[in-house]
Scaffold this motif. Structure first.
Motif, mmCIF file in Angstrom:
data_model
loop_
_atom_site.group_PDB
_atom_site.id
_atom_site.type_symbol
_atom_site.label_atom_id
_atom_site.label_comp_id
_atom_site.label_asym_id
_atom_site.label_seq_id
_atom_site.Cartn_x
_atom_site.Cartn_y
_atom_site.Cartn_z
ATOM 1 N N UNK A 1 16.848 14.217 14.832
ATOM 2 C CA UNK A 1 17.261 13.814 16.180
ATOM 3 C C UNK A 1 16.223 12.947 16.881
ATOM 4 N N UNK A 2 15.081 12.672 16.225
ATOM 5 C CA UNK A 2 14.026 11.897 16.865
ATOM 6 C C UNK A 2 13.307 10.993 15.891
ATOM 7 N N UNK A 3 14.077 10.092 15.236
ATOM 8 C CA UNK A 3 13.494 9.256 14.183
ATOM 9 C C UNK A 3 13.115 7.876 14.707
ATOM 10 N N UNK A 4 11.949 7.367 14.312
ATOM 11 C CA UNK A 4 11.648 5.955 14.561
ATOM 12 C C UNK A 4 12.340 5.090 13.512
ATOM 13 N N UNK A 5 12.251 3.780 13.672
ATOM 14 C CA UNK A 5 12.785 2.851 12.674
ATOM 15 C C UNK A 5 11.791 2.642 11.536
ATOM 16 N N UNK A 6 10.487 2.702 11.836
ATOM 17 C CA UNK A 6 9.433 2.538 10.841
ATOM 18 C C UNK A 6 8.444 3.682 10.994
ATOM 19 N N UNK A 7 8.048 4.274 9.857
ATOM 20 C CA UNK A 7 7.095 5.371 9.904
ATOM 21 C C UNK A 7 5.662 4.875 9.924
ATOM 22 N N UNK A 8 5.118 4.519 8.760
ATOM 23 C CA UNK A 8 3.745 4.015 8.644
ATOM 24 C C UNK A 8 3.810 2.626 8.026
ATOM 25 N N UNK A 9 3.298 1.630 8.750
ATOM 26 C CA UNK A 9 3.460 0.228 8.371
ATOM 27 C C UNK A 9 2.093 -0.401 8.086
ATOM 28 N N UNK A 10 1.741 -0.517 6.800
ATOM 29 C CA UNK A 10 0.510 -1.197 6.392
ATOM 30 C C UNK A 10 0.968 -2.580 5.930
ATOM 31 N N UNK A 11 1.137 -3.483 6.877
ATOM 32 C CA UNK A 11 1.951 -4.676 6.648
ATOM 33 C C UNK A 11 1.188 -5.938 7.005
ATOM 34 N N UNK A 12 0.134 -6.226 6.220
ATOM 35 C CA UNK A 12 -0.576 -7.478 6.426
ATOM 36 C C UNK A 12 -1.993 -7.284 6.910
ATOM 37 N N UNK A 13 -2.635 -8.404 7.230
ATOM 38 C CA UNK A 13 -3.978 -8.349 7.768
ATOM 39 C C UNK A 13 -5.021 -7.902 6.766
ATOM 40 N N UNK A 14 -4.703 -8.019 5.468
ATOM 41 C CA UNK A 14 -5.652 -7.586 4.433
ATOM 42 C C UNK A 14 -6.087 -6.144 4.646
ATOM 43 N N UNK A 15 -5.117 -5.276 4.815
ATOM 44 C CA UNK A 15 -5.398 -3.846 4.986
ATOM 45 C C UNK A 15 -5.613 -3.214 3.622
ATOM 46 N N UNK A 16 -6.759 -2.591 3.444
ATOM 47 C CA UNK A 16 -7.158 -2.081 2.132
ATOM 48 C C UNK A 16 -7.437 -0.587 2.171
ATOM 49 N N UNK A 17 -7.266 0.060 1.010
ATOM 50 C CA UNK A 17 -7.802 1.386 0.715
ATOM 51 C C UNK A 17 -7.348 2.455 1.717
ATOM 52 N N UNK A 18 -6.104 2.380 2.127
ATOM 53 C CA UNK A 18 -5.552 3.386 3.041
ATOM 54 C C UNK A 18 -4.719 4.390 2.251
#
Length: 507
Positions: free
Chosen positions: A167-184
């Motif tokens: 009953x309380x969902x977002x559209x996106x949960x965890x978004x590691x989407x660009x910016x050279x995001x590493x090692x998460x």
């Protein structure tokens, strides 16, 4: 010395089947100091900055101030159990700081129509920021907004989070989407998302070397555009992920998801596909796990043209029957997939001669299929075309036997009138048919022609059937005297050696 008290003993739900995890946390500055964690690197967002655990007033500013107070040295901001309203603005990540809840009873609520992103960054400066042991709920009446925008995060972990609910969902949960995001790392999280193009966890657009460990993603049961875990970044891994009962794709490997490794997944009843490989993606690997559809015959793994995919010992099933799924390009030799085919008898470059068909005799070639897939064509090589053909009396067909079964049954066929009248590699379209891992039998039968057609072959039939019992022959003929239709089934123990090992394929 003041003893620490356990503020968390929770069991992470989901198919990963994780045991209860107990985490001991300080609840006062004195307790933080007693554990060797200095007073200056630990703060309580409620007692120190006025965050409201009742939810009566907005806590966004208070939580942000608590995080900012540890800028520089870093440390831990602690949020006790409670319900925290966070609609003023996104909470900006602070480098080297951890926001630590007391478990699922620490609940942050945001309305995605008012505050589109709960956690994120205002710039692209890389930050190491951790979220642990708390719940995030999106309170709008429809799934909207992003719980965690981890663009440009590095060396961060998201651990034991509960994101969204039915009953309380977002559209996106965890978004590691660009910016050279590493090692998460996304560790033991339970994520529920919904709405058009919803995604539970995304690694994409310049990020790489990010990972999922355990946990479960739940998707909408009505939106086919939703995705549990989307990987379109290099060198990522998914260990024991769980996605099931969604209307979309469980795990989607995009075209730049190079060397994605999926170990021990549990994927079940995702309507578009449990797993999908994009065209051109290099070296996706799946090892072990269960990938199944209980009743529907939706393909478990959709391969749109991956390069050197490797799928080893994954258990796939349809309707409750379990099979071993093995798909690998082995050695430096041409494979059927390199030619856009699913399986073949042998490399067509090895065709060396032709043998004429006997009218009314059905000839069969046994082909291995290593994974659940849909077949829509049967192929043979017509070395010499028939002089003329009589319409409606020439066929290519596909037969399937149950594992260990004594008979093979006709499941699809198509007219071979035009194919047998034309020299060269010829295919006949059949009704698209889902097959499970095991063997299929390609068949050709001609009874209406003048000037007998000859099929491309290699070695003699006896050589191709080396050390095989009749019921297990790779190349055989079975039944004679047919004129207007293929036999509905054949008894495998009655297989007879054919005049040659005809080449055949399916796709």
């Amino acid at each position: 010395m003041t003893s620490r008290r356990s503020l968390l003993a929770r069991t992470v739900a989901g198919a990963a089947g994780l045991s209860a995890l107990s985490v001991a946390l300080p609840s006062t500055a004195a307790e933080a100091a007693s554990t060797g964690q200095g007073v200056t690197d630990w703060v309580n967002a409620v007692t120190g900055f006025g965050a409201d655990p009742t939810g009566a007033t907005d806590s966004t500013a208070a939580i942000q101030q608590a995080l900012n107070s540890l800028a520089g040295p870093g440390g831990v901001v602690y949020l006790p159990n409670g319900s925290y309203l966070c609609n003023q603005a996104r909470i900006t990540a602070v480098d080297k700081v951890t926001l630590q809840g007391a478990g699922p009873g620490t609940v942050l609520r945001f309305d995605g129509t008012v505050n589109p992103t709960l956690f994120g960054m205002a710039d692209t400066t890389r930050r190491h920021f951790n979220l642990r042991d708390l719940t995030i709920l999106q309170t709008s009446g429809t799934p909207v907004g992003t719980a965690v925008d981890a663009t440009s995060f590095v060396y961060s972990d998201f651990t034991r989070l509960v994101i969204g609910s039915s009953t309380g969902a977002p559209n996106v949960g965890i978004d590691v989407n660009g910016g050279s995001a590493y090692y998460n790392w996304v560790n033991w999280c339970q994520i529920t998302v919904g709405g058009a193009n919803a995604v539970g966890v995304r690694f994409a657009n310049g990020s790489n070397n990010n990972h999922v460990l355990g946990g479960r993603v739940s998707l909408s049961t009505s939106d086919a555009t939703s995705t549990g875990i989307y990987v379109n970044a290099k060198s990522c891994s998914l260990q024991s992920p769980n996605v099931q009962d969604g209307a979309g794709v469980g795990i989607d490997i995009g075209p730049t998801g190079v060397a994605t490794t999926v170990n021990d997944p549990y994927l079940e009843n995702n309507a578009v596909a449990n797993m999908r490989f994009a065209s051109g993606v290099l070296s996706p690997t799946v090892i072990g796990g269960t990938i199944e559809n209980d009743t529907a015959f939706t393909p478990n793994i959709v391969d749109n043209g991956a390069i050197t995919p490797l799928v080893l010992n994954a258990r796939t099933s349809h309707g409750g029957d379990v099979y071993a799924h093995t798909k690998a390009v082995v050695g430096n030799t041409w494979q059927a997939e390199d030619h856009g085919l699913t399986a073949w008898a042998y490399d067509p470059a090895a065709i060396s001669a032709g043998s004429a068909l006997v009218s009314g005799t059905a000839y069969f070639v046994k082909l291995p299929v290593r994974y659940v897939t849909t077949l829509s064509k049967v192929w043979f090589d017509v070395a010499t075309a028939a002089t003329t053909v009589t319409a409606g009396r020439n066929f290519f067909g596909l037969y399937v036997a149950q594992p260990g079964g004594a008979t093979a049954s006709l499941v699809a066929s198509g007219s071979a009138d035009a194919a047998l009248a034309t020299a060269g590699l010829q295919s006949v379209a059949i009704t698209p048919t889902v097959v499970t891992p095991g063997y299929v039998y390609a068949c050709v039968m001609a009874s209406g022609f003048t000037g007998a057609p000859a099929l491309g072959r290699n070695a003699g039939g006896a050589v191709g059937n080396l050390n095989l019992a009749a019921s297990a022959f790779r190349f055989f003929q079975n039944t004679t005297g047919n004129s207007t239709a293929l036999p509905s089934s054949i008894t495998l123990a009655s297989n007879a050696t054919p005049p040659a090992a005809f080449w055949s394929a399916v796709s």
